[in-house]
Each structure stands twice: as C-alpha cells, then as structure tokens.
Motif scaffolding. Structure first.
Motif, PDB file in Angstrom:
ATOM      1  N   GLU A  73       0.821  -1.208   0.000  1.00 47.67           N
ATOM      2  CA  GLU A  73       0.000   0.000   0.000  1.00 47.67           C
ATOM      3  C   GLU A  73       0.857   1.261   0.000  1.00 47.67           C
ATOM      4  O   GLU A  73       0.531   2.232  -0.677  1.00 47.67           O
ATOM      5  CB  GLU A  73      -0.933   0.021   1.214  1.00 47.67           C
ATOM      6  CG  GLU A  73      -1.740   1.311   1.242  1.00 47.67           C
ATOM      7  CD  GLU A  73      -2.812   1.383   2.300  1.00 47.67           C
ATOM      8  OE1 GLU A  73      -2.794   0.577   3.238  1.00 47.67           O
ATOM      9  OE2 GLU A  73      -3.663   2.284   2.186  1.00 47.67           O
ATOM     10  N   GLU A 100     -18.075  -3.572   0.156  1.00 47.53           N
ATOM     11  CA  GLU A 100     -17.539  -2.212   0.056  1.00 47.53           C
ATOM     12  C   GLU A 100     -17.335  -1.913  -1.422  1.00 47.53           C
ATOM     13  O   GLU A 100     -16.939  -2.787  -2.199  1.00 47.53           O
ATOM     14  CB  GLU A 100     -16.228  -2.076   0.860  1.00 47.53           C
ATOM     15  CG  GLU A 100     -15.738  -0.640   0.860  1.00 47.53           C
ATOM     16  CD  GLU A 100     -14.848  -0.272   2.058  1.00 47.53           C
ATOM     17  OE1 GLU A 100     -14.750  -1.051   3.026  1.00 47.53           O
ATOM     18  OE2 GLU A 100     -14.259   0.828   1.996  1.00 47.53           O
ATOM     19  N   ARG A 140     -13.539   7.255  -1.202  1.00 52.57           N
ATOM     20  CA  ARG A 140     -13.302   6.777  -2.573  1.00 52.57           C
ATOM     21  C   ARG A 140     -14.540   6.107  -3.167  1.00 52.57           C
ATOM     22  O   ARG A 140     -14.639   5.952  -4.381  1.00 52.57           O
ATOM     23  CB  ARG A 140     -12.125   5.792  -2.596  1.00 52.57           C
ATOM     24  CG  ARG A 140     -10.775   6.461  -2.477  1.00 52.57           C
ATOM     25  CD  ARG A 140      -9.663   5.441  -2.645  1.00 52.57           C
ATOM     26  NE  ARG A 140      -9.560   4.588  -1.484  1.00 52.57           N
ATOM     27  CZ  ARG A 140      -8.794   4.855  -0.436  1.00 52.57           C
ATOM     28  NH1 ARG A 140      -8.043   5.924  -0.410  1.00 52.57           N
ATOM     29  NH2 ARG A 140      -8.758   4.045   0.603  1.00 52.57           N
ATOM     30  N   ASP A 175      -3.954  -2.235   8.073  1.00 54.33           N
ATOM     31  CA  ASP A 175      -5.273  -1.955   7.510  1.00 54.33           C
ATOM     32  C   ASP A 175      -6.175  -1.559   8.671  1.00 54.33           C
ATOM     33  O   ASP A 175      -6.232  -2.256   9.691  1.00 54.33           O
ATOM     34  CB  ASP A 175      -5.848  -3.176   6.791  1.00 54.33           C
ATOM     35  CG  ASP A 175      -7.131  -2.798   6.089  1.00 54.33           C
ATOM     36  OD1 ASP A 175      -7.062  -2.276   4.967  1.00 54.33           O
ATOM     37  OD2 ASP A 175      -8.203  -2.991   6.694  1.00 54.33           O
ATOM     38  N   GLY A 176      -6.861  -0.409   8.459  1.00 53.55           N
ATOM     39  CA  GLY A 176      -7.589   0.184   9.570  1.00 53.55           C
ATOM     40  C   GLY A 176      -6.758   1.328  10.133  1.00 53.55           C
ATOM     41  O   GLY A 176      -6.757   1.580  11.352  1.00 53.55           O
ATOM     42  N   THR A 177      -6.054   2.023   9.245  1.00 53.63           N
ATOM     43  CA  THR A 177      -5.154   3.096   9.712  1.00 53.63           C
ATOM     44  C   THR A 177      -5.920   4.211  10.427  1.00 53.63           C
ATOM     45  O   THR A 177      -5.401   4.798  11.384  1.00 53.63           O
ATOM     46  CB  THR A 177      -4.350   3.686   8.524  1.00 53.63           C
ATOM     47  OG1 THR A 177      -3.735   2.606   7.819  1.00 53.63           O
ATOM     48  CG2 THR A 177      -3.263   4.617   8.998  1.00 53.63           C
TER      49      THR A 177
HETATM   50  C1  LIP Z   1      -8.677   1.185   4.428  1.00 53.41           C
HETATM   51  C2  LIP Z   1      -9.609   0.014   4.508  1.00 53.41           C
HETATM   52  C3  LIP Z   1     -10.997   0.521   4.705  1.00 53.41           C
HETATM   53  C4  LIP Z   1     -11.431   1.192   3.478  1.00 53.41           C
HETATM   54  C5  LIP Z   1     -10.479   2.293   3.093  1.00 53.41           C
HETATM   55  C6  LIP Z   1      -9.021   1.899   3.158  1.00 53.41           C
HETATM   56  P1  LIP Z   1      -6.130   1.448   5.231  1.00 53.41           P
HETATM   57  O1  LIP Z   1      -7.326   0.752   4.374  1.00 53.41           O
HETATM   58  O2  LIP Z   1      -9.412  -0.887   5.431  1.00 53.41           O
HETATM   59  O3  LIP Z   1     -11.850  -0.555   4.893  1.00 53.41           O
HETATM   60  O4  LIP Z   1     -12.712   1.710   3.664  1.00 53.41           O
HETATM   61  O5  LIP Z   1     -10.779   2.652   1.769  1.00 53.41           O
HETATM   62  O6  LIP Z   1      -8.642   1.145   2.054  1.00 53.41           O
HETATM   63  O7  LIP Z   1      -5.904   2.781   4.605  1.00 53.41           O
HETATM   64  O8  LIP Z   1      -6.611   1.549   6.633  1.00 53.41           O
HETATM   65  O9  LIP Z   1      -5.012   0.521   5.037  1.00 53.41           O
END
Ligand code: LIP
Length: 276
Positions: free
Chosen positions: A69, A202, A159, A86-88
């Motif tokens: 990423e 999603e 997005r 993931d889940g930043t």
């Molecule tokens: C996020 C995802 C989240 C999604 C966001 C983004 P990140 O990833 O986990 O579900 O809604 O578009 O991709 O930025 O936390 O790695």
C-alpha cells in the motif's frame, strides 16, 4: 506447488506476527498521523511495518514481486500484496481494530492469505485447498441464509461513490439486515471467515485491502466476488463477501441496490446480477 505454497505460508505467518508486534508497539507508543488525501490516514507506522515485511519477503523469496500500500511496486508472475496496517484511521484514533495483511497472488489468482490482528493476538492463515485457521484452529464462515437474522458490514471511504453507497445501504436496511462497520476491510473479511459476521460489501477497495482476506473467506467455506477477475485489478474495485448460504440473498440485495450503476459490469467481478 503446494510445497512452495506451504513454505510461503509458514514464512508469511511468522513475518505477519512479527510485523504485527511492531505495529502494536508503535500503536501503544503513539505515532503522528498525516493525511494522504481527505480522510485517508497514514502514519509513520505504516511505512515502517511495510519496510519490515518487504525486506523479509525479499530476503526469503527474491524472485517474487512485492506490491504494498505504501511503497507500491510492480506485479509479477507471483506477487505478494501487503497492507502493513489496515484500519489506519482506527489506529490513528487509538482504536485497537487494525491488522497486518499479507496475500500472495499467483498468475493473477489469490492463493495464500495471512492476517494478524496484534491487539487480539489472532493470526489467520489459509492457502488454496488447505482450509482456514485462526491461531492454528480451523474456522468456518457462517451458515446464515436469512436477511432477517443477518449481520453484515458495509464499508465506506470517500473513494466510494456516495450516491451508490447510500442506495446500497438503503437496500440492505430495507432487507432487514443489521448493518455495522469496523473501519477495516481486513477485519471485515476475517469476521466473514470466522462466521462472526454474515457478509461484507464495500464499493471501492484496493488489492492490498483484500488479497489475503479473500483466500481466508474462500478457505473457510465462504464466497467472495471475483476481485481479481480479468487482467489484474491494481486499481479500485467493489467486493462482496459472505457465508456460502448467504450468497444468493446477499448478491440479490446488493445487486438490486447497485442496479443501473457500472459496478455490476462483469469487469468488476461482482456481476452479473444474481436473482435467486
Ligand atoms: C482502508 C480500509 C478501509 C477502506 C479504506 C481503506 P487502510 O485501508 O481498510 O476498509 O474503507 O478505503 O482502504 O488505509 O486503513 O489501510
């Protein structure tokens, strides 16, 4: 092939666990967050954890490509696809719901998935044809088939097209489904794999959000739309995932909500419309 995959699964599981421990240390210490774009968080931890995973994979499997990423990369015949955290947004707000995701795609097909949730010490592992495990014990997707008892996650980020999202949400709510959202695609997918939720949808996700999770769901006896259909979706696409028994209702309800949008184009891997 299965020996090579087993070797990679063992390596990815140990790298995922170590990477998660690093992510957890940084989470507990607290690191500053920035925005890549509105509501799209990144922290110093994302880059550090990704660099750690990349260096370990490159060392062990120098012929494999790596796409991540944060640092990008070019896909190859065999490609590791990684999301360091993931889940930043959760991470940046002090919410302990985030995971490290390491997937492997071989000639365009996802074949291996490892997700580690460091704040729960849950390690999820799967490879094609081998079943799905949490901390070494087999897990299974839910058997729910009835929207009136279903719990489904509908993810959202800026997005996603807002009008499409609102229509989808309305359709899902009209069907009597209980809707939640954890703020992490990876977490949503492991919940489908372990049967603690019945489905997830999603509208715009990237390959690093899903590469590992879709193998976990499939190997746990669940179903996902074909995110990797066609020639490699290294841009954003929608994803549907659920227990196998919920595939008919889930695809019908979501498809109806998305009727008239281009999201049902087979090129996105979720069409054609399913009406059963
Ligand atoms: C996020 C995802 C989240 C999604 C966001 C983004 P990140 O990833 O986990 O579900 O809604 O578009 O991709 O930025 O936390 O790695």
């Amino acid at each position: 092939m299965s020996r090579e995959l087993d070797l990679r699964l063992t390596a990815a599981a140990s790298i995922g666990r170590e990477a998660g421990q690093l992510a957890r240390e940084l989470f507990e210490r607290g690191v500053p967050a920035k925005f890549k774009s509105p509501q799209d968080y990144v922290t110093e931890a994302d880059a550090r954890v990704e660099a750690f995973i990349r260096s370990r994979l490159n060392e062990l499997f120098p012929d494999d490509a790596v796409v991540g990423e944060e640092a990008g990369g070019e896909p190859g015949r065999r490609t590791w696809i990684i999301d360091p955290i993931d889940g930043t947004a959760n991470f940046a707000h002090g919410v302990p719901q985030f995971g490290v995701s390491i997937g492997l795609v071989d000639q365009g097909r996802p074949v291996l998935g490892v997700v580690y949730l460091p704040t729960r010490d849950h390690l999820y592992t799967a490879r094609s044809g081998g079943g799905c495990f949490r901390n070494g014990r087999p897990i299974h997707a839910s058997a729910c088939a009835d929207p009136a008892t279903a719990y489904v996650e509908i993810g959202y980020s800026p997005r996603s097209d807002r009008a499409h999202y609102l229509r989808l949400l309305e359709n899902v709510l009209d069907a009597g489904i209980l809707v939640r959202w954890s703020g992490s695609a990876v977490l949503s997918l492991v919940q489908v794999a372990e049967g603690s939720s019945d489905g997830y949808c999603e509208l715009f996700l990237n390959p690093w959000d899903v590469a590992a999770g879709i193998v976990l769901v499939a190997e746990a006896g669940g179903w996902t739309s074909d995110f990797f259909a066609g020639s490699g979706p290294y841009g954003g696409r929608p994803l549907l995932a659920c227990g196998a028994a919920f595939r008919g209702p889930m695809t019908r309800i979501c498809s109806e909500g998305l009727r008239g949008t281009d999201l049902l184009d087979p090129a996105h891997g979720i069409g054609p419309l399913v009406t059963t």
